[in-house]
Design an enzyme around this catalytic site. Structure first.
Site, mmCIF file in Angstrom:
data_model
loop_
_atom_site.group_PDB
_atom_site.id
_atom_site.type_symbol
_atom_site.label_atom_id
_atom_site.label_comp_id
_atom_site.label_asym_id
_atom_site.label_seq_id
_atom_site.Cartn_x
_atom_site.Cartn_y
_atom_site.Cartn_z
ATOM 1 N N GLY A 1 0.835 -1.196 0.000
ATOM 2 C CA GLY A 1 0.000 0.000 0.000
ATOM 3 C C GLY A 1 0.868 1.243 0.000
ATOM 4 C CB CYS B 1 -11.653 23.543 17.619
ATOM 5 S SG CYS B 1 -12.014 25.035 16.707
HETATM 6 C C1 LIG Z 1 -2.376 -2.500 5.767
HETATM 7 C C2 LIG Z 1 -2.097 -3.842 5.220
HETATM 8 C C3 LIG Z 1 -1.263 -3.994 4.115
HETATM 9 C C4 LIG Z 1 -0.533 -2.845 3.480
HETATM 10 O O1 LIG Z 1 0.394 -2.253 4.321
HETATM 11 P P1 LIG Z 1 1.342 -1.100 3.771
HETATM 12 O O2 LIG Z 1 2.196 -0.746 4.922
HETATM 13 O O3 LIG Z 1 0.471 0.032 3.345
HETATM 14 O O4 LIG Z 1 2.106 -1.664 2.617
HETATM 15 C C5 LIG Z 1 -1.103 -5.257 3.598
HETATM 16 N N1 LIG Z 1 -1.715 -6.330 4.140
HETATM 17 C C6 LIG Z 1 -2.518 -6.230 5.215
HETATM 18 C C7 LIG Z 1 -3.182 -7.423 5.746
HETATM 19 C C8 LIG Z 1 -2.735 -4.980 5.787
HETATM 20 O O5 LIG Z 1 -3.514 -4.877 6.869
#
Ligand SMILES: *Cc1c(COP(=O)(O)O)cnc(C)c1O
Length: 462
Positions: A294, A367
């Protein structure tokens, strides 16, 4: 093997970036940042394509291994972004009914979607199994639910998430492989390993193991160790059942992002190298792989622009009051040491400000006193009508709004270009990704349709 700092904690996070200067200039010229629209998110579409290519190339450099790269939808839960990623050949990892819906709307084929939520309801499981989406069970109870609900001939790949309990990184909230993490089956707990092997032996239709060791703050070696442990468990299970029952390993995401300067480090190639060292057998083609990145795909490809509404001095501190605060940079405001962001200073025309640096706090519009996105930062003096840019915010920032103070969700724009010409951004093209939320929508989401509900309840007569 190179060792990377586990995070940018303690770094000054002040290395300037010029990558988006022309885009900022153009965004102001086109009124995408203005007095009327004082905050917006921006995403570099070519940059996203480049990051996806880097990921694919890093794994393609190992011959013979088949990989489904999925994008973790929570990192940028916007349909046009997900569709761009689908177009780039990605699959999608989802963790809620909402994210599943977005992935379907974005056009991902069900067999390229992986469902990982930690608290799946029966209804959520029914929907996923009917669609043929891959499902990773979080625990044995959930596995029993899946067994009950799974239609005959279901197309869903079913896996089990394990927690290899290899330890945490520098940010507790981002560490999913501590001994007491809420995710997956805690593999090193007494009897757990045997129970996992038995669960697979009793269910020949379970063909995948899943682990996601952690996200920001977790060193590469720790992530690799957790994946190596998952690989060894798969070998043990296949040995115990005497067949190649486990055919794929979902190795999660979580490559940390460098928030201190423009360099991408660690890279996806560094990640692959660390995995090959820790678990050479992982890449010999016997297992298909699934990844779930991600932040590392999106963070450096986006930024937030926000107008400086006022500046003031308080107790010897200069403060710029801007429109970017906890509503759009929630983690940074609440955990400033763990999530420092680089800030850029731009004038009212969107040109980079130069001049002597002065120490300033960059505060937001919420705030509460702690609503400060950067403390004591050395920047050219900001003035009313200027803009600040928060870099590396393409993941988990503008896409992940927090509705504090009934502040509306800001607009998000995608763009291409901005790297040629004379720097005024003539070649930049913007497209809307998400419209700014209207006040009508804020009111509606705040129960406007039930405005009289409480006064009409109970004994109203005085
Ligand atoms: C959040 C998550 C990801 C991605 O994590 P990143 O740090 O954004 O790469 C992948 N797999 C699972 C199960 C997650 O919860």
């Amino acid at each position: 093997m190179t060792t990377f700092p586990s995070n940018t904690i303690g770094s000054p996070s002040s290395a300037a970036s010029t990558r988006f200067d022309a885009t900022v200039r153009r965004a102001v010229a086109e009124g995408l940042l203005s007095e009327e629209q004082p905050v917006a998110g921006f995403l570099d579409a070519d940059g996203v394509r480049g990051s996806v290519t880097a990921l694919h190339d890093a794994f393609a450099a190992v011959p013979g291994v088949r990989v489904l790269h999925t994008f973790a939808a929570k990192a940028a839960s916007l349909v046009p972004v997900l569709r761009l990623l689908a177009d780039c050949g990605m699959g999608c990892e989802v963790a809620s009914p909402g994210e599943l819906r977005l992935a379907v709307e974005a056009g991902f084929a069900p067999e390229r979607i992986v469902l990982d939520s930690p608290a799946k309801t029966r209804e959520e499981l029914r929907t996923a199994l009917a669609l043929g989406v891959a499902v990773n069970a979080d625990n044995f109870d959930e596995l029993r639910r899946i067994e009950e609900l799974r239609p005959a001939g279901s197309g869903s790949v079913v896996g089990l998430r394990i927690n290899p309990q290899v330890g945490g990184g520098s940010i507790g909230a981002m560490s999913t492989a501590t001994p007491t993490s809420k995710f997956g089956v805690a593999l090193r707990d007494p009897g757990a390993r045997e129970q996992v092997v038995r669960a697979f032996a009793e269910r020949p239709w379970m063909t995948r193991l899943h682990a996601h060791v952690g996200s920001q703050g977790c060193p590469l070696e720790l992530i690799a160790e957790g994946i190596a442990e998952t690989y060894r468990l798969a070998e043990e299970i296949n040995g115990a059942v005497g067949a190649r029952q486990i055919t794929s390993l979902d190795i999660g995401g979580g490559l940390p992002v460098n928030f201190a300067d423009d360099e991408v480090r660690p890279s996806f190639s560094d990640y692959v190298a660390a995995l090959r060292t820790a678990a050479p057998g992982l890449f010999d083609g016997r297992y298909d792989l699934v990844t779930e990145f991600g932040r590392s795909l999106l963070a450096k490809n986006g930024f937030i622009g926000a107008r400086v509404e006022y500046t003031k001095d308080a107790g010897g501190t200069r403060i710029a009051l801007t429109h970017a605060g906890a509503q759009i940079a929630t983690r940074t405001v609440f955990m400033p040491e763990a999530w420092p962001l680089r800030v850029g200073a731009f004038d009212a025309e969107g040109r980079p400000r130069s001049g002597p640096a002065m120490v300033q706090d960059i505060a937001g519009p919420c705030c509460f006193a702690g609503d400060v996105v950067a403390h004591g930062r050395e920047l050219p003096e900001l003035r009313e009508g200027d803009y600040v840019v928060l870099y590396d915010t393409g993941a988990y920032y503008f896409s992940t709004h927090w509705a504090y103070n009934s502040l509306p969700r800001p607009a998000v724009y995608g763009f291409a270009g901005g790297h040629g010409g004379d720097g005024d951004g003539d070649d930049v093209r913007f497209v809307p990704v998400r419209d700014a939320q209207s006040l009508d929508s804020v009111a509606e989401e705040s129960g406007l349709g039930h405005a009289g509900a409480l006064t009409g309840l109970g004994s109203a007569t005085v």
